[in-house]
Design a protein around this motif. Structure first.
Motif, mmCIF file in Angstrom:
data_model
loop_
_atom_site.group_PDB
_atom_site.id
_atom_site.type_symbol
_atom_site.label_atom_id
_atom_site.label_comp_id
_atom_site.label_asym_id
_atom_site.label_seq_id
_atom_site.Cartn_x
_atom_site.Cartn_y
_atom_site.Cartn_z
ATOM 1 N N ARG A 14 60.499 76.868 85.233
ATOM 2 C CA ARG A 14 59.686 76.399 86.067
ATOM 3 C C ARG A 14 58.240 75.891 85.709
ATOM 4 O O ARG A 14 57.543 74.939 86.209
ATOM 5 N N GLN A 15 57.636 77.039 85.393
ATOM 6 C CA GLN A 15 56.146 76.631 85.071
ATOM 7 C C GLN A 15 56.267 76.042 83.964
ATOM 8 O O GLN A 15 55.354 74.552 84.144
ATOM 9 N N ARG A 16 57.272 76.025 83.688
ATOM 10 C CA ARG A 16 56.883 75.010 82.681
ATOM 11 C C ARG A 16 56.817 73.172 82.363
ATOM 12 O O ARG A 16 56.582 72.484 82.207
ATOM 13 N N GLU A 17 58.190 72.900 83.451
ATOM 14 C CA GLU A 17 58.508 71.826 84.186
ATOM 15 C C GLU A 17 57.445 71.345 84.972
ATOM 16 O O GLU A 17 56.732 70.555 84.861
ATOM 17 N N VAL A 18 56.555 72.595 85.581
ATOM 18 C CA VAL A 18 55.225 71.893 86.171
ATOM 19 C C VAL A 18 54.186 71.980 85.093
ATOM 20 O O VAL A 18 53.530 71.027 85.233
ATOM 21 N N ASN A 19 54.206 72.110 84.255
ATOM 22 C CA ASN A 19 53.141 71.922 82.924
ATOM 23 C C ASN A 19 53.136 70.518 82.310
ATOM 24 O O ASN A 19 52.697 69.639 82.194
ATOM 25 N N LYS A 20 54.612 70.280 82.051
ATOM 26 C CA LYS A 20 54.463 69.036 81.346
ATOM 27 C C LYS A 20 54.416 67.689 82.813
ATOM 28 O O LYS A 20 54.137 66.910 82.401
ATOM 29 N N VAL A 21 54.734 68.141 83.936
ATOM 30 C CA VAL A 21 54.838 67.431 84.683
ATOM 31 C C VAL A 21 52.819 66.456 84.947
ATOM 32 O O VAL A 21 53.108 65.788 85.191
ATOM 33 N N ALA A 22 52.202 67.722 84.774
ATOM 34 C CA ALA A 22 50.614 67.927 85.452
ATOM 35 C C ALA A 22 50.132 67.050 84.084
ATOM 36 O O ALA A 22 49.142 66.147 84.068
ATOM 37 N N ALA A 23 50.886 67.116 82.629
ATOM 38 C CA ALA A 23 50.055 66.443 81.863
ATOM 39 C C ALA A 23 50.486 65.380 81.527
ATOM 40 O O ALA A 23 49.675 64.272 81.412
ATOM 41 N N VAL A 24 51.953 64.891 82.108
ATOM 42 C CA VAL A 24 52.171 63.285 82.172
ATOM 43 C C VAL A 24 50.968 62.801 83.269
ATOM 44 O O VAL A 24 50.269 61.585 82.939
ATOM 45 N N PHE A 25 51.060 63.578 84.360
ATOM 46 C CA PHE A 25 49.824 62.673 85.595
ATOM 47 C C PHE A 25 47.815 62.737 84.976
ATOM 48 O O PHE A 25 47.686 61.607 85.427
ATOM 49 N N LEU A 26 48.176 64.179 84.368
ATOM 50 C CA LEU A 26 46.762 64.558 83.276
ATOM 51 C C LEU A 26 46.259 63.090 82.550
ATOM 52 O O LEU A 26 45.558 62.912 82.714
ATOM 53 N N ALA A 27 47.477 62.440 81.784
ATOM 54 C CA ALA A 27 47.100 61.515 80.302
ATOM 55 C C ALA A 27 46.385 60.365 79.968
ATOM 56 O O ALA A 27 45.567 60.134 79.602
ATOM 57 N N PRO A 28 46.566 59.338 81.310
ATOM 58 C CA PRO A 28 45.828 58.543 81.543
ATOM 59 C C PRO A 28 44.217 59.079 81.819
ATOM 60 O O PRO A 28 43.063 58.238 81.396
ATOM 61 N N VAL A 29 43.723 59.361 82.614
ATOM 62 C CA VAL A 29 42.230 59.592 83.010
ATOM 63 C C VAL A 29 41.509 60.288 81.584
ATOM 64 O O VAL A 29 40.917 60.100 81.824
ATOM 65 N N ILE A 30 42.416 61.797 81.310
ATOM 66 C CA ILE A 30 41.744 61.769 79.901
ATOM 67 C C ILE A 30 42.108 61.346 78.335
ATOM 68 O O ILE A 30 40.466 61.070 78.453
ATOM 69 N N LEU A 31 42.670 60.362 78.476
ATOM 70 C CA LEU A 31 42.431 59.729 77.818
ATOM 71 C C LEU A 31 41.619 58.476 77.883
ATOM 72 O O LEU A 31 40.806 58.092 76.844
ATOM 73 N N VAL A 32 40.892 57.914 78.942
ATOM 74 C CA VAL A 32 39.962 56.876 78.938
ATOM 75 C C VAL A 32 38.957 57.909 78.908
ATOM 76 O O VAL A 32 37.724 57.256 78.605
ATOM 77 N N LEU A 33 38.699 58.655 79.584
ATOM 78 C CA LEU A 33 37.073 59.573 79.672
ATOM 79 C C LEU A 33 37.195 60.109 77.479
ATOM 80 O O LEU A 33 35.986 59.850 77.380
ATOM 81 N N VAL A 34 37.442 60.038 77.349
ATOM 82 C CA VAL A 34 38.191 60.696 75.623
ATOM 83 C C VAL A 34 37.455 59.152 74.970
ATOM 84 O O VAL A 34 36.462 59.546 74.549
ATOM 85 N N VAL A 35 38.360 58.523 75.153
ATOM 86 C CA VAL A 35 38.010 57.392 74.681
ATOM 87 C C VAL A 35 36.256 56.239 75.318
ATOM 88 O O VAL A 35 35.506 56.102 74.078
ATOM 89 N N TYR A 36 35.726 56.715 76.410
ATOM 90 C CA TYR A 36 34.839 55.720 77.405
ATOM 91 C C TYR A 36 34.008 57.158 76.760
ATOM 92 O O TYR A 36 32.833 56.048 77.322
ATOM 93 N N ILE A 37 34.354 58.041 76.691
ATOM 94 C CA ILE A 37 33.047 59.113 77.651
ATOM 95 C C ILE A 37 32.508 59.931 76.326
ATOM 96 O O ILE A 37 31.340 60.149 75.448
ATOM 97 N N PHE A 38 33.484 60.694 76.237
ATOM 98 C CA PHE A 38 33.387 61.836 75.480
ATOM 99 C C PHE A 38 32.904 60.666 73.849
ATOM 100 O O PHE A 38 32.140 61.875 73.292
ATOM 101 N N TYR A 39 34.017 60.441 73.046
ATOM 102 C CA TYR A 39 33.636 59.961 72.242
ATOM 103 C C TYR A 39 32.826 59.049 71.802
ATOM 104 O O TYR A 39 31.439 59.331 70.921
#
Lengths: 279, 299
Positions: free
Chosen positions: B12-37
């Motif tokens: 179940r935890q693995r499942e939760v991790n996967k779902v969380a990663a999918v939901f978080l991916a767009p925001v993390i991508l945007v922050l990496v490309v437009y803020i962190f990098y």
């Protein structure tokens, strides 16, 4: 007893005088702008700035609207709608696991995103300028969407996460027993329930994007791809001596906000202070 | 049995991790490309001698940073930022609090004040900058006209290096004080009605209620207002760039306007990046120190 009454009367009188003074200071520049926007180029200087216009001529407004102004306006609307839609959607997506799921790194990811609120965005300007050239979007409105979304992400995630935390869990638990998947749960339950938070954020981010200047100024160059805050800048280049004309541009630029203020005052104020008062 | 349960939990935890990663991916991508990098990239560019246009650039190590440390213009800009910051906090927050207090005490009748006071917030900083360029102009400006009406001469507030910065600070206060008013009005609503009524029953005057009861209760929100105003003032750009462009001379130059000019007017992208980096470091340091001090006092 009587003495304190007189004292409180006097302090009220002083307070009201100061309040009226504040009122005058707040609105005189506005009156200056609107009054003079109806005047002729020379009339303003010969008749004095506070004289009523000889005739309430719409000539300045006509010139502005027949020039490139509608294009700036349209560009602003397109950038706003696209950026805002993407921003609110991905921020809601991220806030869902951050507010509801237990997984390693939750706290860390949340604090990193929220810490971004304090970063002065100017530091990203030069690299983003280069990126826009490399991606061949420089001098198009598309160059603005990425940075506008990114600027709004930290505060939006911050507000939406705390908003979603306040939504009672019972409905989801019931849905989970019914075999509802996490994705379905997000679209069918969380997103609709988060609407008040989303609308506050739409106003907050919308106002910020609508007024954004430094990225628009740096990433676009031609009049066809510029947004509203740059309209004044470009008109001043053309009509530098025609102050009433510039006042007409300024009035038109401020008009959407004024209309919004008249019809949705409470919502607008709540939205604009969202960053400070947490939704 | 226990093992089974465990593996179910793990799954179940693995499942939760996967779902969380999918939901978080767009925001993390945007922050990496437009803020962190971009932040990392700014520090990289700051080691180059590069005009931003030509393909070739020369690596010059820390030269830009050494120059920055000795650059009088940058430190003047930094000091101007500090002046804007201190005066903004000292003017806008007390005024905003006073206006909110007036609205709070006067009740419903004062709504019209609240609405009209808010008007300056409806314009963008750029528009406010332009408006005041003309409203404060030597010829045909508001102040000049009033001065002439009273028999005085023309007043040149923005062209005079001694008054330009304070004039700009005044305009910033004009625009943002209403923000702190509605902010304080919102903070007042957090104080319960009962507290106010109880204090009146006990015979407190409104003045006593404000100083002895409301102000201490409002203190935490005033602190956050100060932090908000501080961070805002340190990265200020739009209004000043439009109104004075940093001039006359360097009298209204801020870190952000200086960075912009170096990078996009003088085409010193390398040095401009060093200015941006310096600004980033200074703002982060000041924010951290202030938060430490403000939070430390609480204990």
């Amino acid at each position: 007893m009587k003495k304190t009454k007189i004292k409180s009367r006097i302090s009220w009188a002083i307070a009201i005088i100061l309040a009226v003074a504040g009122l005058i200071i707040a609105i005189v520049p506005f009156i200056f702008m609107i009054l003079n926007s109806f005047k002729d180029k020379f009339e303003m200087l010969t008749n004095g700035i506070f004289a009523l216009p000889e005739e309430w001529s719409l000539a300045n407004y006509k010139t502005v609207l027949e020039a490139n102004f509608p294009r700036y306006f349209l560009n602003s609307v397109v950038v706003l709608v696209i950026s805002l839609t993407i921003l609110l959607f991905i921020a809601a997506c991220a806030s869902y696991p951050l507010s509801r799921m237990k997984f390693k790194g939750n706290g860390f990811i949340y604090s990193v995103i929220v810490a971004c609120m304090a970063i002065p965005v100017h530091i990203t300007l030069i690299p983003i300028f280069r990126m826009s050239q490399a991606m061949h979007v420089y001098d198009t409105i598309w160059a603005l969407i990425g940075p506008y979304v990114a600027i709004g992400v930290p505060i939006s995630v911050f507000i939406l996460t705390s908003f979603m935390k306040s939504i009672p869990k019972e409905i989801e638990e019931a849905a989970e027993i019914d075999g509802c998947s996490r994705f379905k749960m997000f679209f069918k339950i969380m997103l609709p329930m988060a609407k008040p938070g989303l609308s506050t954020l739409a106003i907050y981010n919308g106002v910020t994007m609508w007024n954004e200047y430094i990225f628009a100024y740096t990433l676009t160059q031609s009049a066809d791809s510029r947004t509203l805050p740059l309209a004044v800048w470009d008109f001043r280049g053309q009509y530098s001596m025609d102050i009433p004309m510039i006042m007409a541009v300024l009035t038109l630029t401020a008009l959407p906000m004024i209309i919004l203020f008249i019809f949705a005052q409470d919502k607008l104020i709540k939205g604009m202070t969202a960053g400070a008062v947490k939704g | 049995m226990k093992k089974n349960k465990n593996s179910l939990a793990v799954r179940r935890q693995r499942e939760v991790n996967k779902v969380a990663a999918v939901f978080l991916a767009p925001v993390i991508l945007v922050l990496v490309v437009y803020i962190f990098y971009p932040i990392v990239n700014t520090f990289q560019i700051s080691t180059l001698d590069w005009n931003g246009i030509s393909a070739d650039s020369t690596f010059i190590g820390l030269d830009n940073w050494i120059e920055l440390l000795h650059d009088k213009a940058f430190w003047t800009a930094f000091l101007n930022n500090i002046k804007v910051m201190l005066l903004s906090i000292l003017i806008q927050i007390p005024l905003g609090l006073a206006m909110a207090t007036f609205v709070e005490f006067a009740g419903k009748k004062s709504t019209i004040f609240k609405i009209l006071w808010f008007i300056p917030q409806l314009m963008s900083s750029v528009a406010v900058g332009f408006l005041f360029t003309y409203a404060l102009a030597t010829n045909g400006g508001i102040i000049s006209s009033i001065s002439q009406l009273l028999g005085g001469g023309l007043v040149d507030l923005l062209g005079n290096p001694d008054t330009a910065l304070y004039t700009v600070i005044g305009v910033i206060a004009w625009q943002f004080t209403p923000f702190y008013m509605v902010y304080c009005v919102a903070s007042y609503t957090n104080i319960s009605e009962d507290v106010y009524e109880a204090s009146l029953v006990d015979g407190a005057t409104k003045g006593q209620y404000f100083w002895k009861i409301a102000l201490p209760l409002l203190k935490p929100s005033l602190k956050s207002a100060a932090i908000l105003s501080m961070v805002g003032s340190l990265k200020y750009f739009d209004l000043i760039y439009v109104m004075t462009g940093g001039g006359p001379g360097t009298s209204t130059e801020l870190m952000a306007t200086y960075m912009y000019k170096e990078s996009f007017a003088n085409f010193n992208m390398g040095y401009g990046s060093a200015v941006a980096g310096g600004m980033f470091i200074l703002i982060t340091l000041i924010s951290l120190i202030t938060m430490r001090i403000l939070n430390g006092k609480e204990d």
